[in-house]
Design a protein around this motif. Sequence first.
Motif, PDB file in Angstrom:
ATOM      1  N   VAL A  42     -14.524  48.944   9.512  1.00  0.00           N
ATOM      2  CA  VAL A  42     -13.962  50.079  10.193  1.00  0.00           C
ATOM      3  C   VAL A  42     -13.992  49.935  11.767  1.00  0.00           C
ATOM      4  O   VAL A  42     -13.228  50.205  12.415  1.00  0.00           O
ATOM      5  CB  VAL A  42     -14.780  51.355   9.826  1.00  0.00           C
ATOM      6  CG1 VAL A  42     -14.501  52.633  10.671  1.00  0.00           C
ATOM      7  CG2 VAL A  42     -14.345  51.646   8.213  1.00  0.00           C
ATOM      8  N   ALA A  43     -15.021  49.291  12.069  1.00  0.00           N
ATOM      9  CA  ALA A  43     -15.345  49.115  13.695  1.00  0.00           C
ATOM     10  C   ALA A  43     -14.083  48.213  14.147  1.00  0.00           C
ATOM     11  O   ALA A  43     -13.648  48.358  15.177  1.00  0.00           O
ATOM     12  CB  ALA A  43     -16.838  48.441  14.087  1.00  0.00           C
ATOM     13  N   GLN A  44     -13.887  47.090  13.501  1.00  0.00           N
ATOM     14  CA  GLN A  44     -12.806  46.200  13.686  1.00  0.00           C
ATOM     15  C   GLN A  44     -11.654  46.510  13.780  1.00  0.00           C
ATOM     16  O   GLN A  44     -10.830  46.445  14.790  1.00  0.00           O
ATOM     17  CB  GLN A  44     -12.743  44.844  12.900  1.00  0.00           C
ATOM     18  CG  GLN A  44     -12.404  43.440  13.302  1.00  0.00           C
ATOM     19  CD  GLN A  44     -12.805  42.540  12.313  1.00  0.00           C
ATOM     20  OE1 GLN A  44     -12.558  42.723  10.894  1.00  0.00           O
ATOM     21  NE2 GLN A  44     -13.182  41.624  12.560  1.00  0.00           N
ATOM     22  N   ARG A  45     -11.166  47.521  12.826  1.00  0.00           N
ATOM     23  CA  ARG A  45      -9.783  48.041  12.912  1.00  0.00           C
ATOM     24  C   ARG A  45      -9.709  48.991  13.970  1.00  0.00           C
ATOM     25  O   ARG A  45      -8.641  49.350  14.589  1.00  0.00           O
ATOM     26  CB  ARG A  45      -9.646  48.872  11.474  1.00  0.00           C
ATOM     27  CG  ARG A  45      -8.312  49.484  11.561  1.00  0.00           C
ATOM     28  CD  ARG A  45      -8.073  50.350  10.078  1.00  0.00           C
ATOM     29  NE  ARG A  45      -6.835  50.887  10.068  1.00  0.00           N
ATOM     30  CZ  ARG A  45      -6.219  51.012   8.990  1.00  0.00           C
ATOM     31  NH1 ARG A  45      -6.671  50.684   7.950  1.00  0.00           N
ATOM     32  NH2 ARG A  45      -4.944  51.724   9.001  1.00  0.00           N
ATOM     33  N   LEU A  46     -10.759  49.840  14.333  1.00  0.00           N
ATOM     34  CA  LEU A  46     -10.707  50.766  15.301  1.00  0.00           C
ATOM     35  C   LEU A  46     -11.025  50.246  16.841  1.00  0.00           C
ATOM     36  O   LEU A  46     -11.199  51.131  17.931  1.00  0.00           O
ATOM     37  CB  LEU A  46     -11.495  51.946  15.116  1.00  0.00           C
ATOM     38  CG  LEU A  46     -11.036  52.632  13.538  1.00  0.00           C
ATOM     39  CD1 LEU A  46     -12.025  53.907  13.447  1.00  0.00           C
ATOM     40  CD2 LEU A  46      -9.793  53.206  13.656  1.00  0.00           C
ATOM     41  N   ALA A 124       3.091  48.384  14.735  1.00  0.00           N
ATOM     42  CA  ALA A 124       2.859  47.341  15.986  1.00  0.00           C
ATOM     43  C   ALA A 124       1.330  47.495  16.283  1.00  0.00           C
ATOM     44  O   ALA A 124       1.018  46.136  16.672  1.00  0.00           O
ATOM     45  CB  ALA A 124       3.873  47.744  17.317  1.00  0.00           C
ATOM     46  N   ILE A 125       0.882  48.146  16.086  1.00  0.00           N
ATOM     47  CA  ILE A 125      -0.601  48.337  16.453  1.00  0.00           C
ATOM     48  C   ILE A 125      -1.358  47.502  15.544  1.00  0.00           C
ATOM     49  O   ILE A 125      -2.290  46.549  15.797  1.00  0.00           O
ATOM     50  CB  ILE A 125      -1.180  49.884  16.617  1.00  0.00           C
ATOM     51  CG1 ILE A 125      -0.614  50.457  17.746  1.00  0.00           C
ATOM     52  CG2 ILE A 125      -2.665  49.692  16.664  1.00  0.00           C
ATOM     53  CD1 ILE A 125      -0.960  52.076  18.038  1.00  0.00           C
ATOM     54  N   ASP A 126      -0.923  47.657  14.241  1.00  0.00           N
ATOM     55  CA  ASP A 126      -1.810  46.970  13.158  1.00  0.00           C
ATOM     56  C   ASP A 126      -1.264  45.504  13.270  1.00  0.00           C
ATOM     57  O   ASP A 126      -2.307  44.650  13.029  1.00  0.00           O
ATOM     58  CB  ASP A 126      -1.258  47.340  11.540  1.00  0.00           C
ATOM     59  CG  ASP A 126      -1.622  48.801  11.256  1.00  0.00           C
ATOM     60  OD1 ASP A 126      -2.616  49.229  11.952  1.00  0.00           O
ATOM     61  OD2 ASP A 126      -0.885  49.482  10.353  1.00  0.00           O
ATOM     62  N   GLU A 127      -0.092  45.266  13.670  1.00  0.00           N
ATOM     63  CA  GLU A 127       0.165  43.773  13.883  1.00  0.00           C
ATOM     64  C   GLU A 127      -0.892  43.287  15.047  1.00  0.00           C
ATOM     65  O   GLU A 127      -1.108  42.123  14.788  1.00  0.00           O
ATOM     66  CB  GLU A 127       1.628  43.625  14.036  1.00  0.00           C
ATOM     67  CG  GLU A 127       1.970  42.212  14.372  1.00  0.00           C
ATOM     68  CD  GLU A 127       3.940  42.120  14.587  1.00  0.00           C
ATOM     69  OE1 GLU A 127       4.203  41.477  15.498  1.00  0.00           O
ATOM     70  OE2 GLU A 127       4.364  42.776  13.774  1.00  0.00           O
ATOM     71  N   ALA A 128      -0.852  43.945  16.159  1.00  0.00           N
ATOM     72  CA  ALA A 128      -1.582  43.475  17.314  1.00  0.00           C
ATOM     73  C   ALA A 128      -2.839  43.154  16.960  1.00  0.00           C
ATOM     74  O   ALA A 128      -3.487  42.161  17.129  1.00  0.00           O
ATOM     75  CB  ALA A 128      -1.435  44.319  18.483  1.00  0.00           C
ATOM     76  N   VAL A 129      -3.614  44.011  16.149  1.00  0.00           N
ATOM     77  CA  VAL A 129      -4.848  43.866  15.810  1.00  0.00           C
ATOM     78  C   VAL A 129      -4.941  42.758  14.716  1.00  0.00           C
ATOM     79  O   VAL A 129      -5.981  41.832  14.876  1.00  0.00           O
ATOM     80  CB  VAL A 129      -5.495  45.249  14.992  1.00  0.00           C
ATOM     81  CG1 VAL A 129      -6.676  44.954  14.506  1.00  0.00           C
ATOM     82  CG2 VAL A 129      -5.394  46.436  16.108  1.00  0.00           C
TER      83      VAL A 129
END
Length: 136
Positions: A42-46, A124-129
């Motif tokens: 969760v910390a990583q995703r956010l 796009a945010i998911d891809e960049a993360v």
Amino acid sequence: MRAVRALARASRVLERSSADLHLAHYRVLAAIASGDERASRVAQRLALGRPAISAAVDTLTKRGLLIRGDVDGDHRATALSLTPQGEQVLAETETQMVTRVADLAARTPDPDRLLQALGWLGEAIDEAVAERKAGR
């Protein structure tokens, strides 16, 4: 610049749409509901540090919205899950947010296209993360 400022303002509109949940806490509950059960994920995703996620989890647990548990095979990891009350608060918050976004979108020249573009932005945010995570 207009897009950046609009997004900043939109985040405030979303936060104000729910009296029960701050936007940061919403993001944590939504990530857990989407399948990220480990606090570290969760910390990583956010893109939050451990202290920030720990504080959010502590607050949400005290409010009865989250439950901490053990992760099979990893005694250091913490599994997080929503309580029935957490699921209800998340659902109510999302309903309020959807209503606010739909109202704002209806005031634009092309509401459907705006909503589609916002969905693309999320992807796009998911891809960049994912790219940032792979580069570590």
